[in-house]
Write a protein that holds these residues in place. Sequence first.
Motif, PDB file in Angstrom:
ATOM      1  N   LEU A 102       0.847  -1.187   0.000  1.00 54.23           N
ATOM      2  CA  LEU A 102       0.000   0.000   0.000  1.00 54.23           C
ATOM      3  C   LEU A 102       0.884   1.238   0.000  1.00 54.23           C
ATOM      4  O   LEU A 102       1.635   1.475   0.944  1.00 54.23           O
ATOM      5  CB  LEU A 102      -0.912   0.002   1.225  1.00 54.23           C
ATOM      6  N   VAL A 103       0.803   2.024  -1.074  1.00 54.20           N
ATOM      7  CA  VAL A 103       1.569   3.262  -1.189  1.00 54.20           C
ATOM      8  C   VAL A 103       0.646   4.428  -0.835  1.00 54.20           C
ATOM      9  O   VAL A 103      -0.363   4.659  -1.508  1.00 54.20           O
ATOM     10  CB  VAL A 103       2.134   3.451  -2.610  1.00 54.20           C
ATOM     11  N   ILE A 104       0.985   5.148   0.218  1.00 58.29           N
ATOM     12  CA  ILE A 104       0.204   6.309   0.647  1.00 58.29           C
ATOM     13  C   ILE A 104       0.732   7.536  -0.095  1.00 58.29           C
ATOM     14  O   ILE A 104       1.891   7.920   0.068  1.00 58.29           O
ATOM     15  CB  ILE A 104       0.318   6.524   2.168  1.00 58.29           C
ATOM     16  N   ALA A 105      -0.112   8.136  -0.943  1.00 58.28           N
ATOM     17  CA  ALA A 105       0.325   9.251  -1.794  1.00 58.28           C
ATOM     18  C   ALA A 105      -0.575  10.462  -1.570  1.00 58.28           C
ATOM     19  O   ALA A 105      -1.696  10.346  -1.063  1.00 58.28           O
ATOM     20  CB  ALA A 105       0.306   8.833  -3.261  1.00 58.28           C
ATOM     21  N   VAL A 132      -2.022   1.994  -4.789  1.00 56.50           N
ATOM     22  CA  VAL A 132      -1.671   3.381  -4.487  1.00 56.50           C
ATOM     23  C   VAL A 132      -2.928   4.102  -4.040  1.00 56.50           C
ATOM     24  O   VAL A 132      -3.889   4.229  -4.801  1.00 56.50           O
ATOM     25  CB  VAL A 132      -1.053   4.093  -5.696  1.00 56.50           C
ATOM     26  N   SER A 133      -2.942   4.567  -2.810  1.00 55.53           N
ATOM     27  CA  SER A 133      -4.074   5.324  -2.287  1.00 55.53           C
ATOM     28  C   SER A 133      -3.694   6.797  -2.252  1.00 55.53           C
ATOM     29  O   SER A 133      -2.743   7.186  -1.562  1.00 55.53           O
ATOM     30  CB  SER A 133      -4.450   4.836  -0.885  1.00 55.53           C
ATOM     31  N   GLN A 134      -4.422   7.605  -3.021  1.00 54.34           N
ATOM     32  CA  GLN A 134      -4.068   9.016  -3.136  1.00 54.34           C
ATOM     33  C   GLN A 134      -5.081   9.908  -2.440  1.00 54.34           C
ATOM     34  O   GLN A 134      -6.283   9.818  -2.668  1.00 54.34           O
ATOM     35  CB  GLN A 134      -3.971   9.429  -4.618  1.00 54.34           C
ATOM     36  N   ASP A 135      -4.569  10.799  -1.600  1.00 51.59           N
ATOM     37  CA  ASP A 135      -5.355  11.853  -0.978  1.00 51.59           C
ATOM     38  C   ASP A 135      -5.048  13.150  -1.735  1.00 51.59           C
ATOM     39  O   ASP A 135      -4.276  13.145  -2.692  1.00 51.59           O
ATOM     40  CB  ASP A 135      -4.970  11.960   0.507  1.00 51.59           C
ATOM     41  N   VAL A 152      -0.502  -1.024 -11.308  1.00 51.79           N
ATOM     42  CA  VAL A 152      -0.892  -0.648  -9.949  1.00 51.79           C
ATOM     43  C   VAL A 152      -2.402  -0.439  -9.900  1.00 51.79           C
ATOM     44  O   VAL A 152      -3.044  -0.210 -10.927  1.00 51.79           O
ATOM     45  CB  VAL A 152      -0.173   0.639  -9.473  1.00 51.79           C
ATOM     46  N   THR A 153      -2.951  -0.533  -8.699  1.00 46.02           N
ATOM     47  CA  THR A 153      -4.354  -0.182  -8.470  1.00 46.02           C
ATOM     48  C   THR A 153      -4.384   1.212  -7.856  1.00 46.02           C
ATOM     49  O   THR A 153      -3.773   1.445  -6.813  1.00 46.02           O
ATOM     50  CB  THR A 153      -5.026  -1.185  -7.514  1.00 46.02           C
ATOM     51  N   HIS A 154      -5.081   2.135  -8.511  1.00 45.51           N
ATOM     52  CA  HIS A 154      -5.099   3.531  -8.065  1.00 45.51           C
ATOM     53  C   HIS A 154      -6.413   3.817  -7.348  1.00 45.51           C
ATOM     54  O   HIS A 154      -7.486   3.842  -7.962  1.00 45.51           O
ATOM     55  CB  HIS A 154      -4.937   4.452  -9.284  1.00 45.51           C
ATOM     56  N   LEU A 155      -6.339   4.018  -6.029  1.00 46.12           N
ATOM     57  CA  LEU A 155      -7.498   4.397  -5.233  1.00 46.12           C
ATOM     58  C   LEU A 155      -7.436   5.885  -4.921  1.00 46.12           C
ATOM     59  O   LEU A 155      -6.351   6.437  -4.720  1.00 46.12           O
ATOM     60  CB  LEU A 155      -7.536   3.612  -3.918  1.00 46.12           C
ATOM     61  N   LYS A 156      -8.592   6.537  -4.871  1.00 52.21           N
ATOM     62  CA  LYS A 156      -8.631   7.969  -4.579  1.00 52.21           C
ATOM     63  C   LYS A 156      -9.512   8.216  -3.365  1.00 52.21           C
ATOM     64  O   LYS A 156     -10.695   7.875  -3.367  1.00 52.21           O
ATOM     65  CB  LYS A 156      -9.153   8.745  -5.785  1.00 52.21           C
ATOM     66  N   GLN A 157      -8.917   8.797  -2.337  1.00 52.18           N
ATOM     67  CA  GLN A 157      -9.636   9.108  -1.107  1.00 52.18           C
ATOM     68  C   GLN A 157     -10.750  10.101  -1.450  1.00 52.18           C
ATOM     69  O   GLN A 157     -10.492  11.190  -1.941  1.00 52.18           O
ATOM     70  CB  GLN A 157      -8.655   9.731  -0.107  1.00 52.18           C
ATOM     71  N   PRO A 158     -12.002   9.752  -1.193  1.00 56.20           N
ATOM     72  CA  PRO A 158     -13.100  10.617  -1.651  1.00 56.20           C
ATOM     73  C   PRO A 158     -13.324  11.868  -0.809  1.00 56.20           C
ATOM     74  O   PRO A 158     -13.866  12.848  -1.309  1.00 56.20           O
ATOM     75  CB  PRO A 158     -14.321   9.684  -1.575  1.00 56.20           C
ATOM     76  N   ASP A 159     -12.922  11.851   0.469  1.00 54.09           N
ATOM     77  CA  ASP A 159     -13.200  12.982   1.359  1.00 54.09           C
ATOM     78  C   ASP A 159     -11.975  13.897   1.414  1.00 54.09           C
ATOM     79  O   ASP A 159     -10.978  13.588   2.078  1.00 54.09           O
ATOM     80  CB  ASP A 159     -13.551  12.467   2.756  1.00 54.09           C
ATOM     81  N   LEU A 160     -12.048  15.024   0.731  1.00 48.31           N
ATOM     82  CA  LEU A 160     -10.931  15.971   0.693  1.00 48.31           C
ATOM     83  C   LEU A 160     -11.218  17.221   1.532  1.00 48.31           C
ATOM     84  O   LEU A 160     -10.473  18.204   1.460  1.00 48.31           O
ATOM     85  CB  LEU A 160     -10.643  16.389  -0.753  1.00 48.31           C
ATOM     86  N   SER A 179      -4.015  11.123   9.015  1.00 49.12           N
ATOM     87  CA  SER A 179      -4.607  10.069   9.833  1.00 49.12           C
ATOM     88  C   SER A 179      -5.925   9.580   9.232  1.00 49.12           C
ATOM     89  O   SER A 179      -6.193   8.374   9.196  1.00 49.12           O
ATOM     90  CB  SER A 179      -4.836  10.594  11.257  1.00 49.12           C
ATOM     91  N   ARG A 180      -6.737  10.514   8.745  1.00 50.37           N
ATOM     92  CA  ARG A 180      -7.993  10.134   8.086  1.00 50.37           C
ATOM     93  C   ARG A 180      -7.724   9.281   6.851  1.00 50.37           C
ATOM     94  O   ARG A 180      -8.415   8.293   6.606  1.00 50.37           O
ATOM     95  CB  ARG A 180      -8.771  11.387   7.694  1.00 50.37           C
ATOM     96  N   HIS A 181      -6.698   9.660   6.079  1.00 50.66           N
ATOM     97  CA  HIS A 181      -6.367   8.916   4.862  1.00 50.66           C
ATOM     98  C   HIS A 181      -5.900   7.500   5.190  1.00 50.66           C
ATOM     99  O   HIS A 181      -6.307   6.531   4.544  1.00 50.66           O
ATOM    100  CB  HIS A 181      -5.290   9.667   4.079  1.00 50.66           C
TER     101      HIS A 181
END
Length: 438
Positions: A102-105, A132-135, A152-160, A179-181
């Motif tokens: 899990l890559v936190i980006a 890859v989880s992107q905030d 890679v699997t690209h996930l996007k944090q929906p709450d910005l 922390s939320r991400h």
Amino acid sequence: MLRKRGSAILCGAFLFVAWNAVVVLYLWGRPLSGREEREMDGGRGGADLAGDVIHMAEAFEAELEMQRKILLQIQGHRSLWEQPNENGASRVGPPQVVIPILVIACNRVTVKRCLDKLLEYRPSAELYPIIVSQDCGHAETAQVIGSYGSQVTHLKQPDLSDIAVRPEHKKFQGYYKISRHYRWALNQVFNSLSHSSVVIVEDDLEVAPDFFEYFRSLHPILKSDLSLWCVSAWNDNGRDGYVDPGKADLLYRTDFFPGLGWMMLKELWVELEPKWPGAFWDDWMRQPDQRRDRACIRPEISRTLTFGRKGVSLGQFYDKYLRYIKLNSEFVPFTKLDLAYLKEDKYKELFEKQVYSASLVKYEEVQQGQLKGAGPFCLHYSSKDGFKVLAKNLGVMEDLKSGVPRTGYRGVVSFLSRGRRIFLAPPPGWSKYDPTWS
């Protein structure tokens, strides 16, 4: 049983592809009926029929190509249930555990450096899927991540959105969002994607050639030893000159949560998620209520290197310590080594014997290079201030979190000074950390 299952799958896939091939050949080669010939001669209706036949053939050809790709994927997955034995011959065994990365980006396009190294050293896409989880919603960073396609699997944090915090914490808004991400991303890995473990790296980390081998070898120990709660690739005191370059295979237990490339199991997330903090999640992990006297495994020589000076911490420790961390360059075949010595019952006894049988020396002897012999040597501290002064003057990390020094195990910090092993240790009889030492 598994061999029969694998053969059946391959046989079924082959028959399905072969059947499609027969259908396509039949459509191409069969003679037209009298009605079809008349319609062909009739002009427009014949043209429509001919077009339909061509369209059908093209559709079957596309289906055939798709089934060919599926067959190749099935063949690739055979490695998950067929493993070589001592003689090199194939043997059937249980599927190997999948360990996702899990890559936190967020907003650093330099995530490319992180991903390039992960993909360069990754031995198997099936065993090590990269998520890859992107905030932050940063478009340029999203474009870089997207350029890797299906690798890679690209996930996007929906709450910005901004997070409501008390006025004195407004300057820490970034820590709250991180922390939320983390909470959202880990829930995706464990709950949505149903993985049983994960290795977490941040977008400013470069990994070593044996990064995957390291975590693969330690997964069984993490799973079986309840006194452990993580495996980390990081040595806080791993600067060049403070580690032994000839001991790339040396591993330790540590009471300090290192982070910076670390593995956890789903069982731990089930425990932590309900009480996950609003901010400062890594220091929260270091509190006694979370650690619960559990240890992590860490290496003598780091398997990750941070290249991100900029961030919410504004480069804290980077210029003085982190930029000089030595990244391992030698591939160590950890999965072929006996790592049973890391189990708590064996490790504690052997480690304490090594530390307290070492020659007791004074700070001046270490600082002035007056040590005689090859070592190791032991240097005692008995107070918080005493530890901080010795650590600072000897060049190792001096801060404590809930009383635990960085890299410490039972209060002992191990490092090299002028080529000799030093144990900065409390006196014999140590029993517990004092949380007020912070």
